[in-house]
Design a protein around this motif. Structure first.
Motif, PDB file in Angstrom:
ATOM      1  N   VAL A 101      30.112  15.989  32.162  1.00 21.99           N
ATOM      2  CA  VAL A 101      29.333  14.794  32.502  1.00 21.99           C
ATOM      3  C   VAL A 101      28.214  14.589  31.486  1.00 21.99           C
ATOM      4  N   LYS A 102      27.609  15.671  31.035  1.00 22.35           N
ATOM      5  CA  LYS A 102      26.516  15.599  30.056  1.00 22.35           C
ATOM      6  C   LYS A 102      27.034  15.454  28.625  1.00 22.35           C
ATOM      7  N   LYS A 103      28.374  15.368  28.481  1.00 22.23           N
ATOM      8  CA  LYS A 103      29.026  15.224  27.173  1.00 22.23           C
ATOM      9  C   LYS A 103      28.709  16.391  26.231  1.00 22.23           C
ATOM     10  N   VAL A 104      28.670  17.596  26.834  1.00 21.90           N
ATOM     11  CA  VAL A 104      28.460  18.834  26.084  1.00 21.90           C
ATOM     12  C   VAL A 104      29.791  19.577  26.070  1.00 21.90           C
ATOM     13  N   PRO A 105      30.231  20.051  24.896  1.00 21.65           N
ATOM     14  CA  PRO A 105      31.508  20.777  24.855  1.00 21.65           C
ATOM     15  C   PRO A 105      31.490  22.002  25.771  1.00 21.65           C
ATOM     16  N   VAL A 106      32.563  22.171  26.523  1.00 25.78           N
ATOM     17  CA  VAL A 106      32.695  23.328  27.410  1.00 25.78           C
ATOM     18  C   VAL A 106      33.336  24.460  26.613  1.00 25.78           C
ATOM     19  N   PRO A 107      32.640  25.605  26.468  1.00 28.32           N
ATOM     20  CA  PRO A 107      33.226  26.728  25.734  1.00 28.32           C
ATOM     21  C   PRO A 107      34.534  27.190  26.368  1.00 28.32           C
ATOM     22  N   ASP A 108      35.453  27.643  25.533  1.00 30.96           N
ATOM     23  CA  ASP A 108      36.742  28.149  25.998  1.00 30.96           C
ATOM     24  C   ASP A 108      36.508  29.502  26.668  1.00 30.96           C
ATOM     25  N   TYR A 109      36.526  29.506  27.990  1.00 28.41           N
ATOM     26  CA  TYR A 109      36.182  30.717  28.731  1.00 28.41           C
ATOM     27  C   TYR A 109      37.183  31.842  28.512  1.00 28.41           C
ATOM     28  N   ASP A 110      38.436  31.512  28.232  1.00 28.20           N
ATOM     29  CA  ASP A 110      39.437  32.558  27.986  1.00 28.20           C
ATOM     30  C   ASP A 110      39.103  33.390  26.750  1.00 28.20           C
ATOM     31  N   ARG A 111      38.293  32.865  25.840  1.00 28.92           N
ATOM     32  CA  ARG A 111      37.880  33.641  24.661  1.00 28.92           C
ATOM     33  C   ARG A 111      37.044  34.859  25.072  1.00 28.92           C
ATOM     34  N   GLN A 112      36.409  34.791  26.246  1.00 29.06           N
ATOM     35  CA  GLN A 112      35.666  35.942  26.760  1.00 29.06           C
ATOM     36  C   GLN A 112      36.612  37.134  26.914  1.00 29.06           C
ATOM     37  N   TYR A 113      37.736  36.877  27.538  1.00 24.85           N
ATOM     38  CA  TYR A 113      38.724  37.926  27.790  1.00 24.85           C
ATOM     39  C   TYR A 113      39.273  38.463  26.472  1.00 24.85           C
ATOM     40  N   GLU A 114      39.619  37.568  25.574  1.00 25.24           N
ATOM     41  CA  GLU A 114      40.166  37.982  24.279  1.00 25.24           C
ATOM     42  C   GLU A 114      39.173  38.850  23.512  1.00 25.24           C
ATOM     43  N   GLY A 115      37.922  38.426  23.463  1.00 25.69           N
ATOM     44  CA  GLY A 115      36.902  39.175  22.720  1.00 25.69           C
ATOM     45  C   GLY A 115      36.647  40.559  23.282  1.00 25.69           C
ATOM     46  N   VAL A 116      36.543  40.653  24.594  1.00 28.01           N
ATOM     47  CA  VAL A 116      36.258  41.945  25.222  1.00 28.01           C
ATOM     48  C   VAL A 116      37.470  42.878  25.142  1.00 28.01           C
ATOM     49  N   THR A 117      38.658  42.362  25.375  1.00 30.77           N
ATOM     50  CA  THR A 117      39.836  43.242  25.318  1.00 30.77           C
ATOM     51  C   THR A 117      40.108  43.725  23.894  1.00 30.77           C
ATOM     52  N   LYS A 118      39.765  42.948  22.894  1.00 28.71           N
ATOM     53  CA  LYS A 118      39.876  43.434  21.505  1.00 28.71           C
ATOM     54  C   LYS A 118      38.950  44.631  21.307  1.00 28.71           C
TER      55      LYS A 118
END
Length: 116
Positions: A53-70
């Motif tokens: 609604v605020k026209k702010v890009p929503v970060p790709d939350y799945d990248r959290q999983y990828e980063g931590v599992t790496k």
């Protein structure tokens, strides 16, 4: 408004933020098992819709999983333990977290101080 946007973005990048080079892999012991439950979580939908609604890009939350599992793949030992025994009682408390709708901010300090 700026603070709310920053909080929402912070929640989407808490465990792994490649832009700011932040990695918090050990803050949640159930991370791998519980991660994808976010899709049914009310906070995820609420914050994602707010940012849209605020026209702010929503970060790709799945990248959290990828980063931590790496991190887990390349780190051979996550914890070290000293001597311990399997005797005695261990105390525990049930998880009683719940979300509450916020209707206004009048008396916010008092309300936060007595939150459950």
């Amino acid at each position: 408004e700026k603070v709310t946007i920053r909080i929402a973005r912070f929640l989407f990048t808490f465990f792994f933020d490649s832009q700011n080079q932040i990695l918090r892999p050990l803050t949640n012991s159930n991370f791998v098992l519980d991660f994808f439950r976010y899709r049914s979580s009310p906070y995820f939908t609420a914050f994602a819709q707010y940012l849209k609604v605020k026209k702010v890009p929503v970060p790709d939350y799945d990248r959290q999983y990828e980063g931590v599992t790496k991190y887990y793949v390349f780190t051979k030992s996550l914890h070290g333990y000293d001597k311990f025994t399997l005797e005695g009682a261990t105390s525990s408390t049930p998880n009683t977290k719940s979300l509450q709708y916020i209707h206004d901010s009048d008396g916010a300090s008092r309300k936060l101080g007595r939150g459950n």
